[in-house]
Motif scaffolding. Structure first.
Motif, PDB file in Angstrom:
ATOM      1  N   GLN A 185       1.404  -3.981   0.100  1.00 27.24           N
ATOM      2  CA  GLN A 185       0.570  -4.261  -1.084  1.00 27.24           C
ATOM      3  C   GLN A 185       1.384  -4.756  -2.240  1.00 27.24           C
ATOM      4  O   GLN A 185       2.519  -4.367  -2.590  1.00 27.24           O
ATOM      5  CB  GLN A 185      -0.169  -3.233  -1.383  1.00 27.24           C
ATOM      6  CG  GLN A 185       0.224  -2.052  -2.109  1.00 27.24           C
ATOM      7  CD  GLN A 185       0.968  -0.786  -1.260  1.00 27.24           C
ATOM      8  OE1 GLN A 185       1.675  -1.346  -0.172  1.00 27.24           O
ATOM      9  NE2 GLN A 185       0.911   0.208  -1.559  1.00 27.24           N
ATOM     10  N   ARG A 186       0.452  -5.430  -3.285  1.00 28.31           N
ATOM     11  CA  ARG A 186       1.050  -5.728  -4.712  1.00 28.31           C
ATOM     12  C   ARG A 186       0.967  -4.461  -5.303  1.00 28.31           C
ATOM     13  O   ARG A 186       0.077  -3.666  -5.593  1.00 28.31           O
ATOM     14  CB  ARG A 186       0.149  -6.826  -5.376  1.00 28.31           C
ATOM     15  CG  ARG A 186       0.578  -7.062  -6.587  1.00 28.31           C
ATOM     16  CD  ARG A 186      -0.352  -8.226  -7.057  1.00 28.31           C
ATOM     17  NE  ARG A 186      -0.137  -9.718  -6.647  1.00 28.31           N
ATOM     18  CZ  ARG A 186       0.531 -10.330  -7.410  1.00 28.31           C
ATOM     19  NH1 ARG A 186       0.475 -10.261  -8.834  1.00 28.31           N
ATOM     20  NH2 ARG A 186       0.628 -11.337  -6.910  1.00 28.31           N
ATOM     21  N   ASP A 237       4.008  -7.556  -2.356  1.00 27.27           N
ATOM     22  CA  ASP A 237       2.861  -8.538  -2.082  1.00 27.27           C
ATOM     23  C   ASP A 237       3.255  -9.438  -0.948  1.00 27.27           C
ATOM     24  O   ASP A 237       3.568 -10.800  -1.305  1.00 27.27           O
ATOM     25  CB  ASP A 237       2.345  -9.183  -3.377  1.00 27.27           C
ATOM     26  CG  ASP A 237       1.069  -9.629  -3.126  1.00 27.27           C
ATOM     27  OD1 ASP A 237       0.622  -9.808  -1.771  1.00 27.27           O
ATOM     28  OD2 ASP A 237       0.421 -10.207  -3.894  1.00 27.27           O
ATOM     29  N   ASN A 252       3.816 -13.825  -1.571  1.00 24.88           N
ATOM     30  CA  ASN A 252       3.159 -14.188  -2.702  1.00 24.88           C
ATOM     31  C   ASN A 252       3.948 -14.217  -4.150  1.00 24.88           C
ATOM     32  O   ASN A 252       4.539 -13.475  -4.648  1.00 24.88           O
ATOM     33  CB  ASN A 252       1.865 -13.122  -3.084  1.00 24.88           C
ATOM     34  CG  ASN A 252       0.910 -13.827  -3.883  1.00 24.88           C
ATOM     35  OD1 ASN A 252       1.121 -14.565  -4.570  1.00 24.88           O
ATOM     36  ND2 ASN A 252      -0.256 -13.164  -4.085  1.00 24.88           N
ATOM     37  N   THR A 290       5.254 -12.456  -9.147  1.00 23.95           N
ATOM     38  CA  THR A 290       5.825 -11.195  -8.710  1.00 23.95           C
ATOM     39  C   THR A 290       7.188 -11.470  -8.894  1.00 23.95           C
ATOM     40  O   THR A 290       7.861 -12.493  -9.287  1.00 23.95           O
ATOM     41  CB  THR A 290       5.683 -11.177  -7.156  1.00 23.95           C
ATOM     42  OG1 THR A 290       6.228 -12.407  -6.296  1.00 23.95           O
ATOM     43  CG2 THR A 290       4.162 -11.015  -6.795  1.00 23.95           C
ATOM     44  N   GLU A 342      -1.521   0.513  -5.703  1.00 26.91           N
ATOM     45  CA  GLU A 342      -2.084  -0.931  -5.395  1.00 26.91           C
ATOM     46  C   GLU A 342      -2.733  -1.832  -6.332  1.00 26.91           C
ATOM     47  O   GLU A 342      -3.722  -1.049  -7.119  1.00 26.91           O
ATOM     48  CB  GLU A 342      -3.040  -0.772  -4.162  1.00 26.91           C
ATOM     49  CG  GLU A 342      -3.272  -2.171  -3.622  1.00 26.91           C
ATOM     50  CD  GLU A 342      -4.229  -1.995  -2.418  1.00 26.91           C
ATOM     51  OE1 GLU A 342      -3.920  -3.109  -1.434  1.00 26.91           O
ATOM     52  OE2 GLU A 342      -4.849  -1.434  -2.216  1.00 26.91           O
TER      53      GLU A 342
END
Length: 765
Positions: free
Chosen positions: A171-172, A272, A297, A340, A670
């Motif tokens: 997850q981001r 991510d 991402n 990111t 998250e």
């Protein structure tokens, strides 16, 4: 002193207007009302500085055809993530600057948001950058058969007795450093001084000069006390460029300090990615192949290390295991989200998570204990140095020793018995035991290696040691700490090397005027690389003073030995001179030997010949309430091997902090967007980070296999806890739930997700 504490005469305060939309054209900006407000000095838009602001740098070209769109600090025609700067106000006080933002009117033409990385690659997807004609930035691939480092992974998987295929989602997450970013710029006529809460002051100076055209020697960058970074301040930020440009334009000192919400929204995010992992093995548990496919991402733009971050783990997906065949592929994808970049561990936590999760899943498929499966496949102590299937040569290690110690500290066998009893009784609260046997590559990295892979900078580090006439010592280091305790550790090293009191040493860093050579702090490189340079500088000081000592003792320099800060004549007890006595005699220069300079300074640099490879075993026991989905961490053990330890207390702090961040990703954190690209977790109300009450007692211990060829035998510890802990925790959660048919719980393992996984598992009720 923090950057926001800096206050200069006549200083203006900046506030940045940020896009509320994730993707839109800018049809016009009307700042007339804001400019007319009392106390407002100027409002500057992207179009005002379009010809001079340049593009924020990306320092790593990972493939020759990598798509790398321009990234203006202030958006000119289009915005590509919510929070992108579109205008800046300069005012006489901070409150007025913030008020003026409300008076700026921006005409946006909405464009389609691009949020899902798989959908972004599909035909007909809206484009983040229309000029590119695609949302793909790059695809990077490695195949051991093609590279000559191993066999054909696809063929081995097709022929395998057992194949486990899994999809894991990273997850981001948001770095959430304690001190939000802050920049102060003072444009004096002779030199522009920049204070910044940054991990990389030397990078900031270089890129400001390279992109904006100001001569580098006219720029001084200072990183004062920095309240945390975790990779989130390993960046050349839009805010640094904007502040620099405004100061030059107005010829006034300026300050920008972001709010916490701005930090959450626009400072780069981490992780991510989607990880598709296939592992093949024989029935006895011997692994035969590993195949990894990543979708990563990038967000709306490529920042300093954005494309390389998922690839920094590309050599580590095989972990500590002797895979004979391996294929790896990563595709970077643009979306209309915050870019990111590096977050603590930068690629290696993601790699460790994938391999440690899939090894647990393979063990379950084979009906084996997860530790036993690992023992069957890991590199043995007497096999080091060991060249892996990716071509990296691991320097040293003892995985069995670290694992045995961790199992003893956790009470592994007793917990397994308790687990069996709870399962047999159908206990509502089930017990899971998570295993993570990790290694990482740190001490980034040989400069030639980096250059061959498209990185713009090198991997060397610098140190200067100056012994003053009174015997005190000044140390200038090119590393730039942000809470790691370099002043203490570096003073310990110099005290040991020169034999001077610890309290007589001053360590200076983070100022490009004083510590003018260096590549700063990230990637667990400070001790592994900067410490080596420091030792070499100390050795040169010792050798520089040797002729003076021989002159004072009336002997040949070759007859001297240096012990505990003094030169002694071999075989002649009592005949000695301290290095501090030599320093004073050299300063006086009344009777210098020929060729001896009248000062006792030395500098050294070190370019590593390879990475170092710390390792360890982290074990977690978790209790999972099968009715509510609540996870409670019952105990956590971390046994790390980081080579020789300089300061045990600093090591403890690094491990504890890293474990806390890894647990946070596993259970709490998250970053969530809605379908239009609005960040829904923009404050600590929605973005959950754990408090001390949410964390277990962390039991730490160490084994020690020194790094061969390193004068300190040191490896690295700054990221170890984060790299190891996340899979240990998730493995514990899944281990507790395997009787319920659960093979994965997507991070963070919140009560809702755990409860839903149980309901979807198809196992016993």
């Amino acid at each position: 002193m923090w950057t926001d504490n800096v206050s200069l005469p006549g200083m203006l305060h900046l506030a940045i207007l940020r896009s509320p939309m994730s993707h839109a054209r800018i049809d016009g900006i009307d700042a007339s009302a804001a400019r007319s407000m009392p106390g407002v000095v100027d409002v500057i838009t992207g179009r005002d500085v379009a010809d001079v602001q340049g593009s924020l740098p990306c320092a790593w070209t990972v493939t020759p055809d990598m798509a790398h769109p321009d990234h203006p600090p202030l958006a000119v025609d289009e915005v590509r993530f919510a929070g992108e700067p579109v205008a800046v106000v300069a005012a006489r006080d901070h409150a007025t600057a913030l008020d003026a933002l409300e008076a700026i009117e921006v005409a946006y033409e909405p464009l389609p948001a691009v949020m899902d990385i798989e959908d972004a690659l599909a035909d007909g997807s809206p484009l983040v950058h229309q000029s590119l004609g695609t949302n793909k930035s790059f695809t990077w691939a490695f195949d051991s058969a093609e590279e000559g480092t191993g066999g054909d992974a696809a063929a081995a998987i097709d022929a395998a007795d057992v194949v486990v295929r899994r999809r894991y989602v990273q997850q981001r997450v948001i770095p959430a450093f304690m001190e939000p970013r802050s920049v102060v710029v003072d444009p004096t006529p002779d030199q522009i001084t920049v204070w910044s809460s940054t991990q990389v002051p030397h990078f900031v100076r270089f890129f400001l000069a390279a992109v904006l055209g100001t001569p580098e020697h006219k720029i001084r960058v200072i990183a004062p006390d920095v309240g945390g970074g975790f990779g989130g301040k390993l960046q050349i930020t839009a805010e640094e460029f904007i502040s620099f440009l405004v100061a030059q334009r107005l010829r006034k000192p300026v300050k920008y300090t972001e709010s916490r919400s701005e930090a959450m929204l626009s400072a780069h995010h981490g992780r991510d990615m989607i990880q598709d992992v296939d592992v093949a093995a024989d029935r006895d548990g011997t692994v035969t192949a590993l195949r990894v496919r990543l979708l990563a991402n990038m967000g709306g733009y490529l920042r300093l290390l954005t494309p390389a971050t998922p690839l920094l783990g590309r050599y580590m997906y095989n972990g500590i295991y002797k895979f004979p065949a391996h294929r790896f592929e990563c595709t970077g994808v643009f979306t209309t989200t915050t870019p990111t970049d590096a977050y603590r561990g930068a690629g290696r936590p993601e790699a460790t998570f994938a391999i440690e999760r899939v090894m647990d899943d393979l063990a379950a498929e084979l009906g084996m204990d997860p530790v036993e499966l690992r023992r069957r496949n890991w590199i043995e102590r007497d096999e080091f140095p060991f060249t892996t299937v990716t071509g990296l040569t691991y320097d040293s290690g003892d995985y069995a020793a670290a694992t045995d110690k961790a199992m003893g500290l956790l009470g592994y066998d007793e917990l397994r018995r308790e687990q069996a009893e709870r399962r047999a009784a159908g206990d509502r609260v089930q017990l899971g035991i998570g295993v993570s046997t990790y290694t990482e590559m740190c001490g980034l990295a040989p400069s030639r290696w980096l250059g061959s892979l498209g990185y713009a900078a090198g991997g060397w580090e610098s140190a200067i040691v100056r012994m003053l006439p009174t015997g005190k010592v000044e140390v200038l280091t090119g590393t730039s700490p942000h809470g790691q305790g370099h002043e203490t550790a570096w003073s310990q090293i110099v005290a040991d090397q020169l034999g001077v009191p610890f309290e007589d040493i001053e360590v200076m860093h983070g100022d490009t005027r004083t510590s003018h050579k260096g590549l700063d702090t990230y990637g667990s490189r400070s001790l592994a690389v900067g410490g080596y340079a420091l030792v070499e500088a100390c050795k040169r000081v010792v050798e520089k003073a040797r002729p003076m000592a021989a002159h004072l003792l009336e002997c040949d320099p070759a007859d001297l030995e240096f012990v505990d800060g003094s030169y002694r004549v071999k075989g002649t007890p009592g005949a000695s001179k301290s290095i501090t006595e030599c320093a004073l005699a050299i300063f006086a220069a009344h009777d210098l030997p020929d060729g001896v300079e009248p000062y006792l300074d030395a500098d050294a640099s070190y370019d590593p010949v390879d990475f170092s490879f710390p390792h360890g075993t982290h074990l977690c026991a978790a209790e999972v309430d099968t009715e509510t989905g609540q996870v409670r961490l019952r105990s956590y053990v971390a046994v790390d091997d980081i080579g020789k330890v300089v300061n045990p207390l600093i090591v403890e702090g690094q491990v504890h902090g890293g474990v806390a961040q890894g647990i946070a990703q596993a259970l709490f954190e998250e970053a969530i967007y809605d379908e239009d690209g609005n960040l829904m977790t923009g404050t600590f109300v929605e973005y959950t980070i754990p408090s001390s009450a949410d964390l277990p007692d962390i039991v730490t211990d160490r084994t020690e296999t020194p790094a061969p060829g390193h004068p300190l035998g040191a490896k690295g510890v700054g990221e170890a806890g984060t790299i190891a802990s996340t899979p240990a925790v998730v493995n514990a959660v899944v281990d507790a739930l395997r009787p319920y048919g659960v093979t994965d719980v997507r991070m963070p393992c919140t009560p809702e997700r755990v409860w839903q996984a149980i309901r979807n598992g198809g196992g016993r009720p």
